[in-house]
Design a protein around this motif. Structure first.
Motif, PDB file in Angstrom:
ATOM      1  N   SER A 162     -10.692  43.952  -2.019  1.00  0.00           N
ATOM      2  CA  SER A 162     -10.996  43.584  -3.384  1.00  0.00           C
ATOM      3  C   SER A 162      -9.781  43.612  -4.274  1.00  0.00           C
ATOM      4  O   SER A 162      -9.674  43.096  -5.480  1.00  0.00           O
ATOM      5  N   ASP A 163      -9.055  44.830  -4.166  1.00  0.00           N
ATOM      6  CA  ASP A 163      -7.709  44.935  -5.113  1.00  0.00           C
ATOM      7  C   ASP A 163      -6.717  44.139  -4.966  1.00  0.00           C
ATOM      8  O   ASP A 163      -5.630  44.317  -5.505  1.00  0.00           O
ATOM      9  N   GLU A 164      -6.738  43.517  -3.749  1.00  0.00           N
ATOM     10  CA  GLU A 164      -5.548  42.593  -3.407  1.00  0.00           C
ATOM     11  C   GLU A 164      -5.721  41.082  -3.725  1.00  0.00           C
ATOM     12  O   GLU A 164      -4.758  40.415  -3.891  1.00  0.00           O
ATOM     13  N   VAL A 165      -6.931  40.317  -3.495  1.00  0.00           N
ATOM     14  CA  VAL A 165      -6.956  39.110  -3.781  1.00  0.00           C
ATOM     15  C   VAL A 165      -6.809  38.720  -5.240  1.00  0.00           C
ATOM     16  O   VAL A 165      -7.209  39.495  -6.196  1.00  0.00           O
ATOM     17  N   SER A 166      -6.342  37.423  -5.404  1.00  0.00           N
ATOM     18  CA  SER A 166      -6.317  36.692  -6.625  1.00  0.00           C
ATOM     19  C   SER A 166      -7.111  35.865  -7.115  1.00  0.00           C
ATOM     20  O   SER A 166      -6.984  35.268  -7.978  1.00  0.00           O
ATOM     21  N   VAL A 167      -8.124  35.801  -6.287  1.00  0.00           N
ATOM     22  CA  VAL A 167      -9.184  34.681  -6.500  1.00  0.00           C
ATOM     23  C   VAL A 167     -10.455  35.298  -6.923  1.00  0.00           C
ATOM     24  O   VAL A 167     -10.982  36.293  -6.174  1.00  0.00           O
ATOM     25  N   SER A 168     -11.045  35.001  -8.044  1.00  0.00           N
ATOM     26  CA  SER A 168     -12.457  35.468  -8.367  1.00  0.00           C
ATOM     27  C   SER A 168     -13.419  34.968  -7.797  1.00  0.00           C
ATOM     28  O   SER A 168     -13.432  33.803  -7.328  1.00  0.00           O
ATOM     29  N   LEU A 169     -14.268  35.887  -7.286  1.00  0.00           N
ATOM     30  CA  LEU A 169     -15.284  35.635  -6.636  1.00  0.00           C
ATOM     31  C   LEU A 169     -16.627  34.632  -7.597  1.00  0.00           C
ATOM     32  O   LEU A 169     -17.391  33.827  -7.117  1.00  0.00           O
ATOM     33  N   ASP A 170     -16.253  34.553  -8.835  1.00  0.00           N
ATOM     34  CA  ASP A 170     -17.054  33.706  -9.706  1.00  0.00           C
ATOM     35  C   ASP A 170     -16.710  32.249  -9.162  1.00  0.00           C
ATOM     36  O   ASP A 170     -17.463  31.079  -9.629  1.00  0.00           O
ATOM     37  N   THR A 171     -15.608  32.181  -8.574  1.00  0.00           N
ATOM     38  CA  THR A 171     -15.053  30.752  -8.123  1.00  0.00           C
ATOM     39  C   THR A 171     -16.298  30.034  -7.149  1.00  0.00           C
ATOM     40  O   THR A 171     -16.449  28.828  -7.023  1.00  0.00           O
ATOM     41  N   PHE A 172     -17.138  30.854  -6.573  1.00  0.00           N
ATOM     42  CA  PHE A 172     -18.055  30.346  -5.556  1.00  0.00           C
ATOM     43  C   PHE A 172     -19.448  30.582  -5.849  1.00  0.00           C
ATOM     44  O   PHE A 172     -19.852  31.149  -6.758  1.00  0.00           O
ATOM     45  N   THR A 173     -20.371  29.903  -5.095  1.00  0.00           N
ATOM     46  CA  THR A 173     -21.849  30.043  -5.407  1.00  0.00           C
ATOM     47  C   THR A 173     -22.075  31.499  -5.208  1.00  0.00           C
ATOM     48  O   THR A 173     -21.573  32.150  -4.410  1.00  0.00           O
ATOM     49  N   GLU A 174     -23.318  31.945  -5.792  1.00  0.00           N
ATOM     50  CA  GLU A 174     -23.903  33.249  -5.559  1.00  0.00           C
ATOM     51  C   GLU A 174     -24.081  33.665  -4.166  1.00  0.00           C
ATOM     52  O   GLU A 174     -23.829  34.920  -3.778  1.00  0.00           O
ATOM     53  N   THR A 175     -24.675  32.789  -3.483  1.00  0.00           N
ATOM     54  CA  THR A 175     -24.907  32.865  -1.988  1.00  0.00           C
ATOM     55  C   THR A 175     -23.501  33.316  -1.404  1.00  0.00           C
ATOM     56  O   THR A 175     -23.367  34.324  -0.404  1.00  0.00           O
ATOM     57  N   ALA A 176     -22.623  32.443  -1.569  1.00  0.00           N
ATOM     58  CA  ALA A 176     -21.358  32.832  -0.708  1.00  0.00           C
ATOM     59  C   ALA A 176     -20.737  34.328  -1.422  1.00  0.00           C
ATOM     60  O   ALA A 176     -20.074  34.992  -0.473  1.00  0.00           O
ATOM     61  N   GLN A 177     -20.701  34.296  -2.516  1.00  0.00           N
ATOM     62  CA  GLN A 177     -20.373  35.494  -3.053  1.00  0.00           C
ATOM     63  C   GLN A 177     -20.838  36.961  -2.207  1.00  0.00           C
ATOM     64  O   GLN A 177     -20.281  37.808  -2.081  1.00  0.00           O
ATOM     65  N   SER A 178     -22.140  36.786  -1.978  1.00  0.00           N
ATOM     66  CA  SER A 178     -22.894  37.993  -1.516  1.00  0.00           C
ATOM     67  C   SER A 178     -22.511  37.876  -0.053  1.00  0.00           C
ATOM     68  O   SER A 178     -22.306  39.223   0.634  1.00  0.00           O
ATOM     69  N   ALA A 179     -22.416  36.794   0.473  1.00  0.00           N
ATOM     70  CA  ALA A 179     -21.952  36.642   1.996  1.00  0.00           C
ATOM     71  C   ALA A 179     -20.574  37.770   2.283  1.00  0.00           C
ATOM     72  O   ALA A 179     -20.674  38.033   3.438  1.00  0.00           O
ATOM     73  N   VAL A 180     -19.869  37.605   1.505  1.00  0.00           N
ATOM     74  CA  VAL A 180     -18.314  37.968   1.763  1.00  0.00           C
ATOM     75  C   VAL A 180     -18.396  39.600   1.253  1.00  0.00           C
ATOM     76  O   VAL A 180     -17.219  40.061   1.679  1.00  0.00           O
ATOM     77  N   GLN A 181     -19.456  40.035   0.917  1.00  0.00           N
ATOM     78  CA  GLN A 181     -19.233  41.476   0.397  1.00  0.00           C
ATOM     79  C   GLN A 181     -20.080  42.459   1.292  1.00  0.00           C
ATOM     80  O   GLN A 181     -21.321  42.093   1.632  1.00  0.00           O
ATOM     81  N   TYR A 182     -19.740  43.529   1.683  1.00  0.00           N
ATOM     82  CA  TYR A 182     -20.673  44.486   2.426  1.00  0.00           C
ATOM     83  C   TYR A 182     -20.598  45.802   1.871  1.00  0.00           C
ATOM     84  O   TYR A 182     -19.361  46.651   2.079  1.00  0.00           O
TER      85      TYR A 182
END
Length: 419
Positions: free
Chosen positions: A126-146
């Protein structure tokens, strides 16, 4: 669910579409490195070039497109990605990553997120990527976080939905009752013709087992295990009564998929990964969303396709930068994602493409069925659910046990596994 292991050798060879315009922009680490179809070329200003290893497990037709994508990236970036198609990805990652021999990134559905993180196979970026999660759908945002950790980036959604052979049927049904009538009309097993060709395993049959309020496993429910609940049993019985009689005798993926791909079935229920094979076999087909039921709603499992950040990414070296840059480019490049939609029926999760008029009708149908669906749980305990449920479905399909007894046995085995 190891569904890609089942389909790995099923898809026909599909020609990869040209990916002109899928340019690469370097990872700056400051939020400006995200890329899309309009981004500029690569530079050498961000330190030494790195080589990252990427693992995946794809069907033959999917593999052709993936290799073209890797070639495009490697030609345009200072970094290099070495891709490898792995026949048993779960087993290989489980053994190689702890031994320090695994890839920087690997590609699978989101249901591995919890178990992979708990075992230390994937790491938070999360501190390394330069792509905002807001770029993706809410379901997709949730899917890549644990548990607050960003373990990968999403690039597509998938589920199963009905497909009609339009050389056999004149129109697609508007209701499940109508679909069953059409299957019966075209079912002639003595002459190798079937009303339906449909893999009878947990992922594919989830639409029916969950159609009446049933569920396999829900970690947020008062009773997490619902596989032998009255509602789930009712769903299995519905499938046994209304679908199984019109299918080939072998419930496994290969014979069911082959029956439709060879033009010997009126309908199938399959995922977007099957379309390239149908195209190469010149099958005339129409993909449509699940038709209405009189007293239920088909609710298939849905998955989010994820590029996971594997443990070697934690070292932050050139290889990690290469893996991260490729992942960010792959998940945000509109040209590439539209190509996946057109070639393979992949459902975009990039917000700028959701609902786009540029998407083919097949993707719209899959998207509608995904909207009725239920995301696969990523809780680590779900790993103990698939096998017992698969055994139960095969037993019930073959007539070796009733729906209730088969699912009762599965529930008993799952609880034993958890203990």
């Amino acid at each position: 669910m190891d569904r890609r292991t089942l389909i790995k050798h099923i898809g026909g060879v599909g020609a990869a579409a040209a990916l002109a315009g899928c340019s690469v922009q370097e990872d700056t680490g400051d939020g400006s490195g995200s890329s899309d179809g309009e981004s500029g070329g690569s530079t050498d200003s961000q330190g030494p070039a790195g080589t990252a290893t990427a693992w995946y497990s794809l069907s033959e037709s999917e593999l052709a497109v993936r290799e073209e994508v890797l070639s495009t990236f490697n030609e345009q970036s200072q970094h290099t990605i070495d891709g490898a198609d792995i026949s048993d990805l779960k087993k290989k990652t489980s053994s190689a990553i702890p031994a320090g021999e695994g890839p920087q990134i690997f590609d699978w559905a989101h249901d591995w997120a919890g178990n992979s993180y708990e075992q230390g196979f994937v790491v938070d970026q999360s501190d390394e990527v330069s792509v905002s999660l807001d770029t993706f759908t809410e379901t997709a945002q949730s899917a890549v976080q644990y548990e607050g950790n960003l373990v990968g980036l999403p690039y597509g959604a998938e589920t199963v939905t009905p497909i009609a052979n339009t050389d056999i049927v004149d129109s697609v049904p508007e209701s499940v009752d109508e679909m069953v009538s059409m299957m019966e009309e075209h079912h002639d097993p003595d002459n190798g013709q079937y009303g339906l060709a449909y893999p009878f395993d947990p992922y594919f049959t989830s639409a029916w087992l969950q159609a009446f309020g049933g569920y396999y496993f829900d970690p947020s429910a008062e009773e997490p295990l619902g596989i032998n609940s009255e509602e789930t049993v009712r769903g299995l019985q519905f499938a046994l009564d209304n679908l199984a009689p019109y299918m080939p005798n072998d419930p496994n993926y290969e014979p069911q998929a082959a029956a439709f791909a060879e033009g010997n079935a009126a309908f199938t229920i399959n995922g977007p990964w099957s379309l390239s094979g149908l195209n190469s076999n010149d099958i005339s087909y129409e993909v449509f969303s699940f038709p209405e039921m009189s007293d239920g709603t088909p609710s298939p499992y849905t998955g989010i396709s994820v590029w996971y950040f594997a443990k070697p990414m934690a070292d932050g070296g050139a290889a990690a930068k290469a893996g991260r840059q490729f992942t960010e480019w792959f998940v945000t490049n509109e040209d590439h994602l539209l190509n996946l939609a057109n070639e393979q029926g992949a459902i975009p999760v990039l917000s700028s493409l959701v609902g786009s008029s540029d998407l083919p009708a097949e993707v719209q149908a899959y998207s509608e069925s995904a909207g009725q669906g239920v995301p696969m749980p990523s809780d680590p305990r779900m790993g103990d659910v698939w096998g017992p449920v698969e055994n139960a479905l095969v037993s019930a399909f073959n007539g070796d046990a009733t729906a209730q007894k088969a699912l009762d046995k599965a529930a008993e085995q799952i609880r034993s596994n958890w203990e």
